[in-house]
Design a protein around this motif. Sequence first.
Motif, PDB file in Angstrom:
ATOM      1  N   PRO A  18       0.839  -1.212   0.000  1.00  0.00           N
ATOM      2  CA  PRO A  18       0.000   0.000   0.000  1.00  0.00           C
ATOM      3  C   PRO A  18       0.873   1.260   0.000  1.00  0.00           C
ATOM      4  N   GLY A  19       0.506   2.229  -0.833  1.00  0.00           N
ATOM      5  CA  GLY A  19       1.243   3.485  -0.907  1.00  0.00           C
ATOM      6  C   GLY A  19       2.412   3.461  -1.869  1.00  0.00           C
ATOM      7  N   GLU A  20       2.674   2.300  -2.466  1.00  0.00           N
ATOM      8  CA  GLU A  20       3.792   2.187  -3.409  1.00  0.00           C
ATOM      9  C   GLU A  20       3.309   1.736  -4.793  1.00  0.00           C
ATOM     10  N   GLU A  21       2.084   2.127  -5.141  1.00  0.00           N
ATOM     11  CA  GLU A  21       1.459   1.634  -6.368  1.00  0.00           C
ATOM     12  C   GLU A  21       2.224   2.002  -7.639  1.00  0.00           C
ATOM     13  N   ASP A  22       3.030   3.059  -7.590  1.00  0.00           N
ATOM     14  CA  ASP A  22       3.810   3.450  -8.767  1.00  0.00           C
ATOM     15  C   ASP A  22       5.154   2.736  -8.847  1.00  0.00           C
ATOM     16  N   SER A  23       5.443   1.891  -7.881  1.00  0.00           N
ATOM     17  CA  SER A  23       6.700   1.151  -7.867  1.00  0.00           C
ATOM     18  C   SER A  23       6.769   0.180  -9.042  1.00  0.00           C
ATOM     19  N   ARG A  24       7.977  -0.077  -9.511  1.00  0.00           N
ATOM     20  CA  ARG A  24       8.213  -1.016 -10.601  1.00  0.00           C
ATOM     21  C   ARG A  24       9.402  -1.915 -10.263  1.00  0.00           C
ATOM     22  N   VAL A  25       9.389  -3.100 -10.859  1.00  0.00           N
ATOM     23  CA  VAL A  25      10.539  -4.003 -10.800  1.00  0.00           C
ATOM     24  C   VAL A  25      11.246  -3.909 -12.143  1.00  0.00           C
ATOM     25  N   ALA A  26      12.547  -3.639 -12.103  1.00  0.00           N
ATOM     26  CA  ALA A  26      13.361  -3.589 -13.313  1.00  0.00           C
ATOM     27  C   ALA A  26      14.255  -4.823 -13.327  1.00  0.00           C
ATOM     28  N   ILE A  27      14.169  -5.592 -14.398  1.00  0.00           N
ATOM     29  CA  ILE A  27      15.035  -6.767 -14.532  1.00  0.00           C
ATOM     30  C   ILE A  27      16.356  -6.300 -15.128  1.00  0.00           C
ATOM     31  N   ARG A  28      17.430  -6.542 -14.384  1.00  0.00           N
ATOM     32  CA  ARG A  28      18.750  -6.038 -14.791  1.00  0.00           C
ATOM     33  C   ARG A  28      19.613  -7.103 -15.469  1.00  0.00           C
ATOM     34  N   ARG A  29      19.530  -8.336 -14.980  1.00  0.00           N
ATOM     35  CA  ARG A  29      20.433  -9.387 -15.465  1.00  0.00           C
ATOM     36  C   ARG A  29      19.818 -10.731 -15.084  1.00  0.00           C
ATOM     37  N   ILE A  30      20.125 -11.758 -15.881  1.00  0.00           N
ATOM     38  CA  ILE A  30      19.709 -13.115 -15.552  1.00  0.00           C
ATOM     39  C   ILE A  30      20.952 -13.994 -15.603  1.00  0.00           C
ATOM     40  N   ASP A  31      21.218 -14.686 -14.512  1.00  0.00           N
ATOM     41  CA  ASP A  31      22.326 -15.645 -14.452  1.00  0.00           C
ATOM     42  C   ASP A  31      21.753 -17.052 -14.360  1.00  0.00           C
ATOM     43  N   ARG A  32      22.538 -18.031 -14.753  1.00  0.00           N
ATOM     44  CA  ARG A  32      22.186 -19.441 -14.535  1.00  0.00           C
ATOM     45  C   ARG A  32      23.216 -20.013 -13.576  1.00  0.00           C
ATOM     46  N   GLU A  33      22.719 -20.498 -12.445  1.00  0.00           N
ATOM     47  CA  GLU A  33      23.602 -21.025 -11.411  1.00  0.00           C
ATOM     48  C   GLU A  33      23.344 -22.519 -11.238  1.00  0.00           C
ATOM     49  N   PRO A  34      24.417 -23.310 -11.022  1.00  0.00           N
ATOM     50  CA  PRO A  34      24.239 -24.760 -10.870  1.00  0.00           C
ATOM     51  C   PRO A  34      23.263 -25.134  -9.747  1.00  0.00           C
ATOM     52  N   GLU A  35      23.321 -24.422  -8.636  1.00  0.00           N
ATOM     53  CA  GLU A  35      22.476 -24.760  -7.486  1.00  0.00           C
ATOM     54  C   GLU A  35      21.059 -24.207  -7.601  1.00  0.00           C
ATOM     55  N   ASP A  36      20.920 -22.984  -8.119  1.00  0.00           N
ATOM     56  CA  ASP A  36      19.646 -22.277  -8.070  1.00  0.00           C
ATOM     57  C   ASP A  36      18.958 -22.110  -9.422  1.00  0.00           C
ATOM     58  N   GLY A  37      19.599 -22.528 -10.502  1.00  0.00           N
ATOM     59  CA  GLY A  37      18.999 -22.340 -11.824  1.00  0.00           C
ATOM     60  C   GLY A  37      18.991 -20.878 -12.210  1.00  0.00           C
ATOM     61  N   GLU A  38      17.851 -20.417 -12.745  1.00  0.00           N
ATOM     62  CA  GLU A  38      17.752 -19.015 -13.158  1.00  0.00           C
ATOM     63  C   GLU A  38      17.751 -18.111 -11.930  1.00  0.00           C
ATOM     64  N   VAL A  39      18.638 -17.138 -11.935  1.00  0.00           N
ATOM     65  CA  VAL A  39      18.670 -16.125 -10.887  1.00  0.00           C
ATOM     66  C   VAL A  39      18.474 -14.777 -11.574  1.00  0.00           C
ATOM     67  N   PHE A  40      17.414 -14.083 -11.159  1.00  0.00           N
ATOM     68  CA  PHE A  40      17.068 -12.793 -11.752  1.00  0.00           C
ATOM     69  C   PHE A  40      17.576 -11.689 -10.838  1.00  0.00           C
ATOM     70  N   HIS A  41      18.320 -10.768 -11.416  1.00  0.00           N
ATOM     71  CA  HIS A  41      18.846  -9.633 -10.663  1.00  0.00           C
ATOM     72  C   HIS A  41      17.964  -8.446 -11.002  1.00  0.00           C
ATOM     73  N   VAL A  42      17.306  -7.913  -9.976  1.00  0.00           N
ATOM     74  CA  VAL A  42      16.305  -6.870 -10.183  1.00  0.00           C
ATOM     75  C   VAL A  42      16.586  -5.657  -9.303  1.00  0.00           C
ATOM     76  N   SER A  43      16.031  -4.531  -9.729  1.00  0.00           N
ATOM     77  CA  SER A  43      15.941  -3.334  -8.898  1.00  0.00           C
ATOM     78  C   SER A  43      14.457  -3.141  -8.599  1.00  0.00           C
ATOM     79  N   ILE A  44      14.156  -2.692  -7.395  1.00  0.00           N
ATOM     80  CA  ILE A  44      12.779  -2.394  -7.009  1.00  0.00           C
ATOM     81  C   ILE A  44      12.724  -0.890  -6.794  1.00  0.00           C
ATOM     82  N   LEU A  45      12.063  -0.218  -7.728  1.00  0.00           N
ATOM     83  CA  LEU A  45      12.114   1.243  -7.810  1.00  0.00           C
ATOM     84  C   LEU A  45      10.817   1.860  -7.305  1.00  0.00           C
TER      85      LEU A  45
END
Length: 130
Positions: A18-45
């Motif tokens: 609540p109160g952050e309705e204009d917030s966005r998630v920006a996807i910055r990078r995607i890595d593939r890791e042996p243990e975790d698979g796809e790892v998404f690196h994001v900013s929460i703006l």
Amino acid sequence: MTRPAYAPGQAWTYRTRPGEEDSRVAIRRIDREPEDGEVFHVSILGVKLRNHRVPGGLQPAMNHAAVSRATLDASLLTTDGPADADEGWRDGYAVWRQAYDNGDAGIFDLPVPEILGYIEMVVAASGEAR
């Protein structure tokens, strides 16, 4: 149901706090890791992250978070054009990368609002600003 095609450079709307309705998630990078698979690196703006260590006590962004596809699937709603070109996430990524490679960091699999709440709790528990 088709899986969303998440890609670096995208901005997304998400189920905000609540109160952050204009917030966005920006996807910055995607890595593939042996243990975790796809790892998404994001900013929460566009958030109001409580942080006693910054002037005014509110931080407007979480520049870097490493998250799972489950986090994105549980949180993201619609694409909202291209993400900003801010490179501020790279410092956080570098710190995370070193810690992750040393076995001292992981990835979030919580919905985005819960990640923000968790970070606020950790920061608050870290004591008063110096």
